[in-house]
Design an enzyme around this catalytic site. Structure first.
Site, PDB file in Angstrom:
ATOM      1  N   GLU A 107      24.266  -9.163  29.337  1.00 34.27           N
ATOM      2  CA  GLU A 107      23.071  -9.796  29.159  1.00 34.27           C
ATOM      3  C   GLU A 107      22.599 -10.181  30.304  1.00 34.27           C
ATOM      4  OE1 GLU A 107      20.538 -10.668  26.301  1.00 34.27           O
ATOM      5  OE2 GLU A 107      19.833 -11.590  28.445  1.00 34.27           O
ATOM      6  N   ASP A 156      19.924  -3.022  23.115  1.00 36.71           N
ATOM      7  CA  ASP A 156      19.163  -4.117  22.092  1.00 36.71           C
ATOM      8  C   ASP A 156      18.397  -4.892  23.115  1.00 36.71           C
ATOM      9  OD1 ASP A 156      18.544  -6.173  20.488  1.00 36.71           O
ATOM     10  OD2 ASP A 156      20.520  -6.858  20.135  1.00 36.71           O
ATOM     11  N   SER A 157      17.152  -4.278  23.538  1.00 35.98           N
ATOM     12  CA  SER A 157      16.379  -4.836  24.556  1.00 35.98           C
ATOM     13  C   SER A 157      15.292  -5.553  24.279  1.00 35.98           C
ATOM     14  CB  SER A 157      16.222  -3.631  25.579  1.00 35.98           C
ATOM     15  OG  SER A 157      15.138  -2.818  25.082  1.00 35.98           O
ATOM     16  N   THR A 158      14.465  -6.156  25.089  1.00 37.82           N
ATOM     17  CA  THR A 158      12.903  -6.409  24.870  1.00 37.82           C
ATOM     18  C   THR A 158      12.286  -5.232  24.858  1.00 37.82           C
ATOM     19  OG1 THR A 158      13.095  -6.967  27.283  1.00 37.82           O
ATOM     20  CG2 THR A 158      13.479  -8.760  25.697  1.00 37.82           C
TER      21      THR A 158
END
Lengths: 284, 284
Positions: A107, A156-158
């Site tokens: 992250e 699991d991104s924006t």
């Protein structure tokens, strides 16, 4: 609409607003604006740059579907990488799999993890598992540095704007391919078929140009624009459609199930049509 | 959010707003406020009492799923009744079935039909078919008056408040049962599993107390609260799960397909749980 509301401009022409019980947190991190608000409709909600990322009420759909579909497609996932996902929801689902020996969370923004731990404990609760490693670095750099390391990679991104744009390029998919073991696979959240059809088509063809198996699946996430959401999967060997539902373990889940695994890949005709570019249509 | 927007309060705590290109029509009918606005996100939109009923962009999901699931469950539907549905969308789908000889639309508000004809021709286009009869009367009264008349009844109503509340009672389902032929079946739109769980449970048990076969299925409709939407089906003889997908005709549809027919009945665990009341859970 009297009172205090939080509004996300989901597209320039569409807005979702939730009544706010309490604003719990706001800060400007080195990467983005981060806020936590408690809403009547969805409980506590994490926003990054005013875009809803996850809520206590509907996060189970997204996190279960981004984790269990790839992890049950791979017959024995051991080393799993999550890029983004600082709220910890994907990690919480990954560690439900007994085969997993190592779950790495990469992250970029340490403040997301710290804030989720403080305000979203039901989502972040898996981050203290002994199998979990958290690294605060750029996911694009991370996959560049590894070769044949991971069984499963979860992006699991924006949304694909700003710093996350680099997670939706052909070059990134080539590096993901390299970072995966010879039978590895990856999945990414890839937006709405109602509002991002051209984007989904491009991503599908970019993944298909790198991976021998490419599949799209669907889930409905109330706080995302249009509700209906796509996930795109690239795999070196295992086909998610070839998984025998009877062999999928029954884990404690609320949206995913062995039957939902298969049903999620049944695409309505309008979604199937998105995947075929104009050139391909001309060829047919 | 500068400029002109139309906002629906989807629940007291949740609002969806769309940027307006043009307001085309507004009137107070004897039954409700009716408006047509042209929006950037969804094209032309029909609102009744400020609640979005249908839009040009996403109506295909709702109308295909409320029509083709029951009509393909019945092996030879001839006489079909639609209660509500004054926009004509369900009728447009019904008349795609060659077996249908008579499609009766019972809409309480003649102004909805007239306004849809004028402003939503792509939805209302089936209303002039020679097999279609339009009656401006109360659907509750209509089903009371008929016995063994219809093969399929489709309840395409507004939300279960005000005049539509009577379309979601056990007494109404008993009259629907009576108005159906001995092998008939019916379907109704029955709200969101995220926001109306108690309602869905009650309707399910009410239908199950009248019909031998009761099933719930799902579709995702972006302009409805939460996106994920339920349809509830009660049947005297035919089970929608027993339909052989290979026997379903390939009609021109964008959301429904023989494969989607089956997938729509695969319920995520949290939806399955809604159907079981607390008493039943105690019994297990």
């Amino acid at each position: 609409m009297q009172g205090i509301w939080v509004t996300e401009l989901q597209t320039p022409h569409l807005a979702l607003s939730c009544r706010v019980k309490k604003t719990l947190h706001w800060e400007k991190t080195p990467y983005q604006e981060l806020s936590i608000v408690d809403t009547e409709a969805f409980g506590r909600m994490l926003l990054l740059d005013d875009v809803i990322q996850t809520t206590v009420k509907d996060e189970f759909v997204y996190h279960e579907m981004i984790a269990h579909v790839p992890l049950n497609t791979h017959p024995h996932p051991r080393e799993v990488l999550v890029i983004g996902g600082g709220d910890g929801g994907a990690i919480r689902e990954i560690i439900k799999h007994a085969s997993v020996t190592r779950a790495v969370l990469v992250e970029i923004d340490a403040r997301v993890v710290a804030t989720a731990r403080e305000y979203l404990p039901e989502i972040a609760c898996g981050l203290d598992d002994t199998r979990v490693e958290i690294r605060f670095e750029d996911g694009i750099d991370h996959v560049r540095r590894f070769e044949a390391q991971y069984d499963v990679i979860i992006v699991d991104s924006t949304d694909p704007v700003g710093p996350a744009a680099g997670l939706f390029t052909r070059e990134f998919y080539q590096n993901v391919f390299k970072a995966l073991k010879p039978d590895g696979l990856f999945v990414a959240q890839t937006e709405s078929p109602f509002f991002n059809a051209e984007f989904i088509r491009r991503v599908y063809h970019d993944i298909a140009s790198v991976f021998p198996i490419t599949r799209i699946y669907l889930a409905t996430i109330p706080t995302y624009p249009g509700g209906l959401w796509t996930f795109s999967l690239g795999s070196k060997e295992y086909d998610p459609l070839a998984v025998d539902p009877a062999r999928i373990p029954r884990l404690p889940t609320r949206y995913y199930s062995p039957e939902v695994h298969r049903a999620a890949f049944i695409l309505p005709p309008f979604v199937q049509e998105i995947l075929h570019s104009e050139e391909e249509k001309e060829k047919i």
